[in-house]
Design a protein around this motif. Structure first.
Motif, PDB file in Angstrom:
ATOM      1  N   SER A   1      23.453  17.446  68.498  1.00  0.00           N
ATOM      2  CA  SER A   1      22.287  17.831  69.293  1.00  0.00           C
ATOM      3  C   SER A   1      22.678  18.935  70.270  1.00  0.00           C
ATOM      4  O   SER A   1      23.860  19.135  70.553  1.00  0.00           O
ATOM      5  CB  SER A   1      21.774  16.611  70.061  1.00  0.00           C
ATOM      6  N   HIS A   2      21.640  19.606  70.762  1.00  0.00           N
ATOM      7  CA  HIS A   2      21.912  20.719  71.682  1.00  0.00           C
ATOM      8  C   HIS A   2      22.724  20.256  72.878  1.00  0.00           C
ATOM      9  O   HIS A   2      23.669  20.908  73.309  1.00  0.00           O
ATOM     10  CB  HIS A   2      20.588  21.320  72.149  1.00  0.00           C
ATOM     11  N   SER A   3      22.344  19.065  73.368  1.00  0.00           N
ATOM     12  CA  SER A   3      23.026  18.580  74.554  1.00  0.00           C
ATOM     13  C   SER A   3      24.416  18.044  74.248  1.00  0.00           C
ATOM     14  O   SER A   3      25.237  17.872  75.135  1.00  0.00           O
ATOM     15  CB  SER A   3      22.185  17.505  75.230  1.00  0.00           C
ATOM     16  N   GLY A   4      24.684  17.780  72.966  1.00  0.00           N
ATOM     17  CA  GLY A   4      25.986  17.242  72.593  1.00  0.00           C
ATOM     18  C   GLY A   4      27.121  18.235  72.746  1.00  0.00           C
ATOM     19  O   GLY A   4      28.287  17.874  72.587  1.00  0.00           O
TER      20      GLY A   4
ATOM     21  N   ILE B   1      27.687  19.935  75.528  1.00  0.00           N
ATOM     22  CA  ILE B   1      27.933  20.225  76.952  1.00  0.00           C
ATOM     23  C   ILE B   1      29.425  20.410  77.225  1.00  0.00           C
ATOM     24  O   ILE B   1      29.846  21.441  77.725  1.00  0.00           O
ATOM     25  CB  ILE B   1      27.430  19.089  77.873  1.00  0.00           C
ATOM     26  N   PHE B   2      30.227  19.396  76.869  1.00  0.00           N
ATOM     27  CA  PHE B   2      31.639  19.455  77.241  1.00  0.00           C
ATOM     28  C   PHE B   2      32.380  20.578  76.527  1.00  0.00           C
ATOM     29  O   PHE B   2      33.020  21.396  77.174  1.00  0.00           O
ATOM     30  CB  PHE B   2      32.305  18.092  77.042  1.00  0.00           C
TER      31      PHE B   2
ATOM     32  N   PHE C   1      27.789   7.909  82.267  1.00  0.00           N
ATOM     33  CA  PHE C   1      27.064   8.919  81.498  1.00  0.00           C
ATOM     34  C   PHE C   1      26.796   8.418  80.081  1.00  0.00           C
ATOM     35  O   PHE C   1      27.711   7.996  79.373  1.00  0.00           O
ATOM     36  CB  PHE C   1      27.912  10.191  81.454  1.00  0.00           C
TER      37      PHE C   1
ATOM     38  N   GLU D   1      22.360   9.823  74.085  1.00  0.00           N
ATOM     39  CA  GLU D   1      20.952  10.234  74.097  1.00  0.00           C
ATOM     40  C   GLU D   1      20.814  11.740  74.255  1.00  0.00           C
ATOM     41  O   GLU D   1      21.780  12.439  74.559  1.00  0.00           O
ATOM     42  CB  GLU D   1      20.232   9.529  75.253  1.00  0.00           C
ATOM     43  N   HIS D   2      19.603  12.213  74.067  1.00  0.00           N
ATOM     44  CA  HIS D   2      19.299  13.626  74.285  1.00  0.00           C
ATOM     45  C   HIS D   2      19.219  13.825  75.790  1.00  0.00           C
ATOM     46  O   HIS D   2      18.360  13.278  76.455  1.00  0.00           O
ATOM     47  CB  HIS D   2      17.964  13.967  73.618  1.00  0.00           C
ATOM     48  N   HIS D   3      20.138  14.607  76.318  1.00  0.00           N
ATOM     49  CA  HIS D   3      20.248  14.667  77.771  1.00  0.00           C
ATOM     50  C   HIS D   3      19.180  15.543  78.406  1.00  0.00           C
ATOM     51  O   HIS D   3      18.751  16.538  77.840  1.00  0.00           O
ATOM     52  CB  HIS D   3      21.617  15.178  78.164  1.00  0.00           C
TER      53      HIS D   3
ATOM     54  N   ALA E   1      20.924  16.299  83.853  1.00  0.00           N
ATOM     55  CA  ALA E   1      22.223  15.695  83.530  1.00  0.00           C
ATOM     56  C   ALA E   1      23.190  16.750  83.009  1.00  0.00           C
ATOM     57  O   ALA E   1      24.385  16.712  83.320  1.00  0.00           O
ATOM     58  CB  ALA E   1      22.028  14.593  82.494  1.00  0.00           C
ATOM     59  N   MET E   2      22.675  17.702  82.213  1.00  0.00           N
ATOM     60  CA  MET E   2      23.544  18.766  81.697  1.00  0.00           C
ATOM     61  C   MET E   2      24.152  19.575  82.840  1.00  0.00           C
ATOM     62  O   MET E   2      25.354  19.839  82.869  1.00  0.00           O
ATOM     63  CB  MET E   2      22.743  19.705  80.774  1.00  0.00           C
TER      64      MET E   2
ATOM     65  N   MET F   1      26.764  17.274  84.873  1.00  0.00           N
ATOM     66  CA  MET F   1      28.034  17.014  84.183  1.00  0.00           C
ATOM     67  C   MET F   1      28.851  18.299  84.060  1.00  0.00           C
ATOM     68  O   MET F   1      30.076  18.286  84.223  1.00  0.00           O
ATOM     69  CB  MET F   1      27.777  16.400  82.799  1.00  0.00           C
TER      70      MET F   1
ATOM     71  N   ARG G   1      17.261  25.541  78.411  1.00  0.00           N
ATOM     72  CA  ARG G   1      18.632  25.265  77.966  1.00  0.00           C
ATOM     73  C   ARG G   1      19.384  26.554  77.661  1.00  0.00           C
ATOM     74  O   ARG G   1      20.586  26.659  77.907  1.00  0.00           O
ATOM     75  CB  ARG G   1      18.620  24.340  76.749  1.00  0.00           C
TER      76      ARG G   1
END
Lengths: 230, 486
Positions: free
Chosen positions: A2-5, A7-8, B173, B177-179, B183-184, B187, B257
């Motif tokens: 996912s797009h948010s996956g 982040i790191f 955290f 889930e879809h953040h 949260a993005m 973090m 985003r």
């Protein structure tokens, strides 16, 4: 994914790009600098800059400890600028000037004048008719300036560093380092003298050591080394 | 909008909260209880640092005009200015940001936070780092690194505290889930700060970089604290608070985003701009200046999206959280515009090293980030302490001091910088003449600080009452006068 996956890994990638562009690549360019050595007929003439292991090195610590870098820079900007015109230096400051300074005292702001070349005899171009223009800025002048800034520079906004001096009762012929150029209004009572501490002596030695007017290949002097017209 | 609607929007039971709560997820009460002692403790210490650093900042402002005032070695401007600024940055902003970030992550993840002792120990270490830094700076054990003046021991404690605290946040955290955008941002901010403090201080302390590169690393590390930790925390907090209070979700989620990533790339490449151009490789100076200008795009776009959400919602009139947050977001856009402006080469050559730089920094940190953090605390405390703020008048007074006082101080610094910059560009004028021109605004700066101090003192008192659960007897949300927030 996912797009948010991302982040790191995404942030670590951004961080890596920032680190590479701002630190690693510039360090590979600037970190390999060495002193510029001048030779004539195969004989060593001089080198610039040189590491300072003298009293001035201790003075640099005092300079930092007193927070002088909060108000004074040590960087002459550009060749064709007011910095050079004002007599703060004969050329712009470049990374090689700071070769042995870890870290260099670039300074945070200019609430006071730039000190990159304060130890040079050519420092500052006050108008000839300026009543406060000193004959020379030697150790005695620097001491008095630190003890009571407005005694030598009427409009100075620098605080007094009188807490770096002590008032002693005169013993024998007196302390050889006692201030002898105090104006009448600042003289202590009879039988006493104002003596600079070891810290302030080191600080003055450091200030007088600041001279970056040595011409460099990447930054040749653009102004005369003697005071200019005003 | 009716008062009743506003009350519903700002109470601890918003429609969005309800919709977000899953049947199986722990209740918000349980989540809040799991972070309560640590977060309230962080806010309490942050408030102490806020008052102390503002007092020191006010003293530094007075000393600009009266250098001989309280002339002791530990109170010279040279020590006072970095002590006040770093304590404001790490003590107030940093400590409050840890608390705000941890709570929002717990709420958005819908998880009860495990391992409170870990977080508490981290918070103690963090605050210890600030204390050591403050005492050392005033005592003369400071480093001549712009923005990193605290001694190394202080940064070791700050990093260790952050590492423990971030571990706690990471345990909370929910990575499955879809953040949310909030949260993005949070973090990412925690991660960048940890990496940056570790890398920057290691490079300098071990002399892995020498000479002018040490100042470049200092600018890169110190700049990251502001632009890659505090600003993302502020943006993330606004992304959480504004939709919650206004009752309208953030529109253009995917576009937001993209702006998120653009912000981190541009901000990450902009940090060397704090070093004078003559000391940088040409390409780096140009890259940093370009990135500083490009930052305007993601900041303005994100704030536009947030404002659109605020105006699309039907709730929030009179909400103190919304008023502070929106003011802070507006400040973020103005700050990024001024950063872009001062990055233009011809402008930089005039304004560099004047108080204009500090004015822009103050607008970013003392106004923008600070106002968003206040907005978050006004939103969170009723939920954490289970009581409502006692007095809307105290909140209004706080807003007056914090918003207008800080803005006035910033205005004075900018004007002083502009005047001194113009004068200093004229080689014919003596430095004393330059300072005389610039100092015309110092008295205004000192007076502004009195207003700021009074506002923050009102907040400190109000917060203390809240921590002691002394609030509105009726338990109704405390609102400012409806409709006066924009």
């Amino acid at each position: 994914m996912s797009h948010s996956g991302i982040i790191f890994p995404g942030i670590i990638a951004c961080f890596a790009v920032s680190l590479a562009a701002t630190v690693i690549i510039p360090n590979s360019q600037l970190g390999s600098l060495s002193p510029e050595i001048k030779e004539e007929d195969g004989r060593f003439v001089d080198a610039y800059p040189v590491a300072d292991l003298s009293l001035a090195a201790r003075g640099k610590e005092v300079y930092v400890s007193q927070g002088c870098q909060s108000c004074h820079t040590q960087v002459v900007r550009g060749n064709d600028t007011a910095d050079v015109e004002r007599g703060w230096g004969v050329r712009k400051t470049v990374p090689r000037d700071y070769l042995f300074e870890n870290p260099p005292l670039v300074g945070a702001g200019r609430l006071g004048p730039d000190l990159a070349n304060v130890g040079s005899t050519a420092w500052r171009n006050e108008p000839a008719d300026d009543p406060y223009k000193p004959v020379k800025r030697d150790a005695a002048w620097q001491m008095l300036h630190l003890y009571h800034p407005t005694a030598v520079s009427k409009l100075s906004n620098m605080p007094s560093y009188s807490f770096l001096f002590q008032k002693h009762r005169i013993a024998g012929s007196g302390d050889k380092d006692a201030l002898t150029n105090l104006p009448k209004t600042l003289l202590p009572e009879d039988g006493f003298e104002i003596v600079p501490s070891a810290d302030v002596k080191a600080l003055v030695a450091y200030l007088l050591s600041l001279d970056r007017s040595h011409s460099l290949k990447e930054a040749p002097a653009v102004a005369a080394s003697a005071p200019a017209h005003k | 909008m009716t008062e009743a609607a506003a009350v519903e929007a700002t109470s601890s039971h918003t429609p969005l909260d309800t919709a977000a709560a899953s049947v199986l997820a722990p209740s918000r009460t349980a989540i809040d209880a799991s972070v309560r002692p640590v977060v309230i403790g962080l806010f309490l210490t942050a408030t102490v640092w806020l008052l102390l650093s503002t007092l020191l900042g006010a003293l530094a402002a007075v000393k600009l005009d009266h250098p001989g005032f309280l002339n002791f070695s530990f109170l010279t401007y040279g020590r006072l200015a970095p002590a006040a600024e770093n304590t404001f940055l790490f003590g107030w902003c940093g400590t409050a940001a840890l608390g705000v970030g941890a709570w929002i992550i717990a709420r958005t993840s819908g998880r009860v936070s495990p391992g409170q002792p870990l977080a508490a120990f981290g918070a103690v270490l963090w605050n210890g780092g600030v204390l050591v830094g403050l005492v050392a700076t005033l005592g003369g054990w400071l480093r001549p690194l712009n923005g990193l003046e605290y001694p190394l021991a202080s940064y070791v404690m700050l990093f260790a505290g952050l590492a423990l605290f971030s571990t706690w946040v990471l345990l909370t955290f929910n990575d499955e889930e879809h953040h949310s955008l909030a949260a993005m941002f949070i973090m990412a901010a925690f991660l960048w700060l940890g990496l940056s403090l570790l890398t920057g201080n290691l490079l300098i302390a071990t002399n892995s970089v020498t000479g002018v590169v040490q100042q470049i690393v200092a600018a890169w590390t110190a700049g990251a604290v502001s632009r890659l930790f505090l600003v993302p925390i502020a943006l993330g907090t606004a992304c959480y608070i504004i939709p919650k209070v206004s009752g309208a979700p953030i529109i253009a989620g995917s576009f937001a985003r993209v702006m998120f990533w653009m912000y981190f790339i541009c901000a990450g490449l902009s940090l060397a701009a704090k070093v004078p151009g003559d000391l940088l490789p040409l390409w780096l100076g140009a890259t940093a200046a370009s990135a500083s200008i490009l930052i305007v795009v993601p900041v303005a776009a994100l704030v536009y999206i947030l404002f659109a959400s605020a105006s699309a919602g039907h709730h929030g009139a009179g909400s103190p959280s919304l008023r502070f947050t929106i003011f802070g977001c507006g400040g973020l856009v103005l700050s990024s515009l001024l950063i872009a402006f001062s990055s233009i080469r011809s402008v930089d050559s005039v304004l560099r090293f004047t108080l204009f730089d500090f004015g822009v920094h103050s607008l970013l940190i003392h106004v923008s980030v600070t106002m968003v953090l206040f907005g978050a605390i006004y939103y969170m405390m009723p939920r954490l302490s289970e009581c409502e703020w006692l007095s809307s008048s105290l909140i209004s007074f706080h807003f007056l001091g914090a918003a207008y006082g800080s803005s006035m101080a910033v205005g004075m610094l900018l004007l002083s910088g502009l005047a001194a910059g113009e004068a200093i560009s004229e080689g014919a004028s003596s430095f004393e003449q330059v300072m005389e021109v610039g100092s015309s605004y110092f008295w205004g700066n000192s007076i502004s600080f009195l207003l700021v101090l009074a506002g923050h003192a009102a907040f400190g008192l109000h917060f203390l009452l809240m921590a002691l659960k002394i609030g509105q007897p009726a338990g109704e949300p405390t609102l400012l006068r409806a409709g006066s927030e924009h």
